[in-house]
Structures are given as structure tokens and as C-alpha cells.
Scaffold this active site. Structure first.
Site, PDB file in Angstrom:
ATOM      1  N   VAL A  81       0.700   4.599   6.555  1.00 11.89           N
ATOM      2  CA  VAL A  81      -0.665   4.405   6.649  1.00 11.89           C
ATOM      3  C   VAL A  81      -1.008   6.068   6.781  1.00 11.89           C
ATOM      4  O   VAL A  81      -0.447   6.863   7.572  1.00 11.89           O
ATOM      5  CB  VAL A  81      -0.964   3.980   8.168  1.00 11.89           C
ATOM      6  CG1 VAL A  81      -2.551   3.952   8.591  1.00 11.89           C
ATOM      7  CG2 VAL A  81      -0.740   2.439   8.142  1.00 11.89           C
ATOM      8  N   TRP A 112       0.793  -1.241  -0.081  1.00 13.47           N
ATOM      9  CA  TRP A 112       0.005  -0.055  -0.150  1.00 13.47           C
ATOM     10  C   TRP A 112       0.903   1.252  -0.030  1.00 13.47           C
ATOM     11  O   TRP A 112       1.963   1.078   0.621  1.00 13.47           O
ATOM     12  CB  TRP A 112      -0.710  -0.099   1.455  1.00 13.47           C
ATOM     13  CG  TRP A 112      -2.134   0.877   1.100  1.00 13.47           C
ATOM     14  CD1 TRP A 112      -2.217   2.183   1.970  1.00 13.47           C
ATOM     15  CD2 TRP A 112      -3.145   0.883   0.522  1.00 13.47           C
ATOM     16  NE1 TRP A 112      -3.380   2.833   1.666  1.00 13.47           N
ATOM     17  CE2 TRP A 112      -4.216   1.763   0.718  1.00 13.47           C
ATOM     18  CE3 TRP A 112      -3.491  -0.396  -0.253  1.00 13.47           C
ATOM     19  CZ2 TRP A 112      -5.271   2.166   0.299  1.00 13.47           C
ATOM     20  CZ3 TRP A 112      -5.024  -0.084  -0.819  1.00 13.47           C
ATOM     21  CH2 TRP A 112      -5.768   1.146  -0.693  1.00 13.47           C
ATOM     22  N   HIS A 119     -10.744   4.102  10.739  1.00 11.17           N
ATOM     23  CA  HIS A 119      -9.642   3.070   9.969  1.00 11.17           C
ATOM     24  C   HIS A 119      -8.138   3.327  10.292  1.00 11.17           C
ATOM     25  O   HIS A 119      -7.327   2.524  10.727  1.00 11.17           O
ATOM     26  CB  HIS A 119     -10.222   2.998   8.682  1.00 11.17           C
ATOM     27  CG  HIS A 119      -9.464   1.837   8.074  1.00 11.17           C
ATOM     28  ND1 HIS A 119      -9.734   0.466   8.441  1.00 11.17           N
ATOM     29  CD2 HIS A 119      -8.293   1.654   7.287  1.00 11.17           C
ATOM     30  CE1 HIS A 119      -8.936  -0.605   7.586  1.00 11.17           C
ATOM     31  NE2 HIS A 119      -8.227   0.170   7.061  1.00 11.17           N
ATOM     32  N   THR A 137     -12.017   8.462   8.256  1.00 14.67           N
ATOM     33  CA  THR A 137     -12.495   7.859   9.282  1.00 14.67           C
ATOM     34  C   THR A 137     -11.592   7.281  10.299  1.00 14.67           C
ATOM     35  O   THR A 137     -10.317   7.544  10.168  1.00 14.67           O
ATOM     36  CB  THR A 137     -13.047   6.338   8.624  1.00 14.67           C
ATOM     37  OG1 THR A 137     -12.058   5.682   7.985  1.00 14.67           O
ATOM     38  CG2 THR A 137     -13.914   6.715   7.421  1.00 14.67           C
ATOM     39  N   GLU A 172      -1.100  -6.239   7.773  1.00 12.49           N
ATOM     40  CA  GLU A 172      -0.629  -7.637   7.699  1.00 12.49           C
ATOM     41  C   GLU A 172       0.782  -7.857   8.068  1.00 12.49           C
ATOM     42  O   GLU A 172       1.203  -8.851   8.060  1.00 12.49           O
ATOM     43  CB  GLU A 172      -0.983  -8.124   6.251  1.00 12.49           C
ATOM     44  CG  GLU A 172      -2.227  -8.304   5.655  1.00 12.49           C
ATOM     45  CD  GLU A 172      -3.052  -7.110   5.463  1.00 12.49           C
ATOM     46  OE1 GLU A 172      -4.329  -6.987   5.455  1.00 12.49           O
ATOM     47  OE2 GLU A 172      -2.541  -6.019   5.178  1.00 12.49           O
TER      48      GLU A 172
END
Length: 162
Positions: free
Chosen positions: A82, A23, A89, A87, A59
Site C-alpha cells: 500500500v 495490486w 485511503h 488521500t 481483501e
């Protein structure tokens, strides 16, 4: 009183695992390259650096646990990014990843360097992946090297006191 600290010298055969999220690849690829460069620049052969790619930061701890359980690596270097969104999350992923990595380190007695960025904006990540704040992948790799060097010294110091 003894003064103990690690250095950047490790055994020639020491293997290192870089576990990196796919990501935010522009950021994570730069972090991985920084970590690889730091390891090789400090005497770790390129063949002793294994890169494991996982889907995202969530993960990473599970992969780190599997690497630790296999027992072939001197340390794990966790890298990811990240970015806060609209949100909560972001908080769940960043906090869960950090807690999972700490658990792996403590459960296995293995250095696990947390180079997972948790940032407010993409610009903050860019600054920490080769920008104005350096490369946190490199910093995580250097921390891993130092801890690999330090842990045996701590065991020796403890056994002398017993």
C-alpha cells in the site's frame, strides 16, 4: 525460568498459505517469490505452499480468515503493498488490513505473518522487495516458520505449570 523460542524446523507435512495482493504486482510478485524461496529453503516442500491472490490489501484479511477457518494450514503469510497517495485511503487500507490480520491470528490461534508493506513512496517498497532493505516476503515467511515451531512449545510450557 524457561526460555522458549521457535526455530525454522517444521513438520514435513505442514502447509503454508501465502495470501498476496495483485495490486502493485512488481512489488508483490517479488515478495511472493521471497516467501516461497524462504519456505522451500527451510525444508517446506513446494507442494505444501499455496498461493492465494486477492485484488488488494483490503481483501487479504478475509481470505486469511477463510484459510484459517478451513484448518489446513500451519500459518498464513500476508503480502501486499500500500503506497501513500493524495488521500487518506492509504491509512484506511493499511490499518484495516493490519487489524484484520491480527484478529485472524488471535481468533484462530494461527500464526499470521504480516508482510504487507505500507510505504510513503514506490521507491520505499522497492527497497523492501529485494532492494537495500532485503525482502520482506522472505522475512514474513521466516517469522511464520518460527511461530509454527514456537506455539506447540508454549502450550507444553503452560500445561506443565497448571
Amino acid at each position: 525460568m524457561a526460555h522458549l523460542e521457535g526455530d525454522l524446523r517444521v513438520a514435513e507435512s505442514a502447509r503454508f498459505a501465502i495470501i498476496a495482493s495483485r495490486w502493485n504486482p512488481r512489488i508483490t510478485d517479488t515478495l511472493v517469490e521471497g516467501a516461497r524461496t524462504a519456505l522451500v529453503g527451510n525444508g517446506v516442500t513446494a507442494a505444501c505452499v499455496d498461493v492465494v491472490r486477492v485484488p488488494g490489501a483490503w481483501e487479504i484479511p478475509l481470505a486469511a480468515r477463510a484459510v484459517a477457518a478451513a484448518g489446513h494450514h500451519a500459518a498464513v503469510i500476508a503480502l501486499g503493498c500500500v503506497v501513500r497517495g493524495d488521500t487518506r485511503h492509504y491509512e484506511h487500507v493499511a490499518d484495516g488490513c493490519a487489524q484484520g490480520l491480527a484478529r485472524v491470528a488471535l481468533d484462530f490461534g494461527l500464526p499470521v505473518a504480516n508482510g504487507v508493506l505500507a510505504v510513503e513512496r514506490h521507491e520505499d517498497a522497492e527497497a523492501r522487495a529485494g532492494g537495500g532493505h532485503g525482502n520482506k516476503g522472505e522475512e514474513a515467511a521466516l517469522a511464520a516458520l518460527e511461530m509454527v515451531s514456537l506455539l506447540p512449545k508454549l502450550g507444553t510450557a503452560v500445561s506443565r505449570r497448571a
